[in-house]
Design an enzyme around this catalytic site. Structure first.
Site, mmCIF file in Angstrom:
data_model
loop_
_atom_site.group_PDB
_atom_site.id
_atom_site.type_symbol
_atom_site.label_atom_id
_atom_site.label_comp_id
_atom_site.label_asym_id
_atom_site.label_seq_id
_atom_site.Cartn_x
_atom_site.Cartn_y
_atom_site.Cartn_z
ATOM 1 N N GLN A 78 0.834 -1.201 0.000
ATOM 2 C CA GLN A 78 0.000 0.000 0.000
ATOM 3 C C GLN A 78 0.872 1.256 0.000
ATOM 4 O O GLN A 78 1.273 1.754 1.045
ATOM 5 C CB GLN A 78 -0.948 0.000 1.208
ATOM 6 C CG GLN A 78 -1.957 1.116 1.099
ATOM 7 C CD GLN A 78 -3.045 1.029 2.141
ATOM 8 O OE1 GLN A 78 -3.170 0.062 2.878
ATOM 9 N NE2 GLN A 78 -3.849 2.063 2.206
ATOM 10 N N PHE A 79 1.127 1.779 -1.199
ATOM 11 C CA PHE A 79 1.989 2.948 -1.328
ATOM 12 C C PHE A 79 1.407 4.184 -0.667
ATOM 13 O O PHE A 79 2.136 5.090 -0.279
ATOM 14 C CB PHE A 79 2.318 3.226 -2.806
ATOM 15 C CG PHE A 79 1.188 3.853 -3.588
ATOM 16 C CD1 PHE A 79 1.115 5.229 -3.719
ATOM 17 C CD2 PHE A 79 0.223 3.070 -4.195
ATOM 18 C CE1 PHE A 79 0.080 5.818 -4.445
ATOM 19 C CE2 PHE A 79 -0.808 3.637 -4.917
ATOM 20 C CZ PHE A 79 -0.882 5.017 -5.047
ATOM 21 N N THR A 80 0.089 4.239 -0.484
ATOM 22 C CA THR A 80 -0.541 5.430 0.102
ATOM 23 C C THR A 80 -0.158 5.640 1.568
ATOM 24 O O THR A 80 -0.423 6.701 2.127
ATOM 25 C CB THR A 80 -2.074 5.382 -0.036
ATOM 26 O OG1 THR A 80 -2.566 4.224 0.635
ATOM 27 C CG2 THR A 80 -2.493 5.364 -1.500
#
Length: 150
Positions: A78-80
């Site tokens: 999850q890059f966010t």
């Protein structure tokens, strides 16, 4: 490397209507990788998560780890988690590693997590549009950033 760890009674990941991961008691780990992350971060974080004593013992005290309860795990990229919201209302993801850096680190993290746990874990699919469902148990949610390990 940043992780959001949730103790769950059950969790699943669905991609395009197909369930690709499903567990009962264990951990759902959302993992964000940034440019500066290293193999040292992977080793430290995978061991730390596996040994977190966040499951109840026979006295109802959070005193057991995922290893102790022989629990299951799902790890989802999850890059966010590396969103910067200081300026304006649109988050910037400039710190998040690009796929050519993130994918090998993610794959290595999963392998080390499995090695510490002593059994296979399940994953989402890197870069896919995933639907993550969970029943948070407690609720227990812990955030760990390897840049704050000391």
């Amino acid at each position: 490397m940043r992780a959001v760890i949730q103790r769950v009674s059950k969790a699943s990941v669905t991609i395009a209507g197909k369930t690709v991961a499903k567990i009962d008691e264990g951990l759902l780990v959302l993992l964000g990788i940034e440019h500066a992350d290293t193999e040292e971060d992977i080793a430290w974080l995978s061991k730390k998560i596996n040994n977190l004593r966040i499951f109840n013992d026979e006295n109802g005290v959070m005193n057991q780890s995922l290893i102790d309860i022989n629990g299951q795990a799902i790890v989802v990229s999850q890059f966010t988690l590396h969103a910067n919201t200081k300026k304006g209302n649109r988050p910037s993801y400039i710190k998040a590693a690009k796929p050519d850096v993130a994918i090998p680190l993610y794959t290595t993290f999963v392998k080390q997590f499995e090695a510490h746990l002593g059994k296979p874990i399940q994953t989402g699919e890197f870069g896919a549009d995933m639907k993550v469902a969970l029943l948070n148990d407690g609720p227990v949610t812990i955030i760990i950033d390897t840049k704050n390990k000391e």
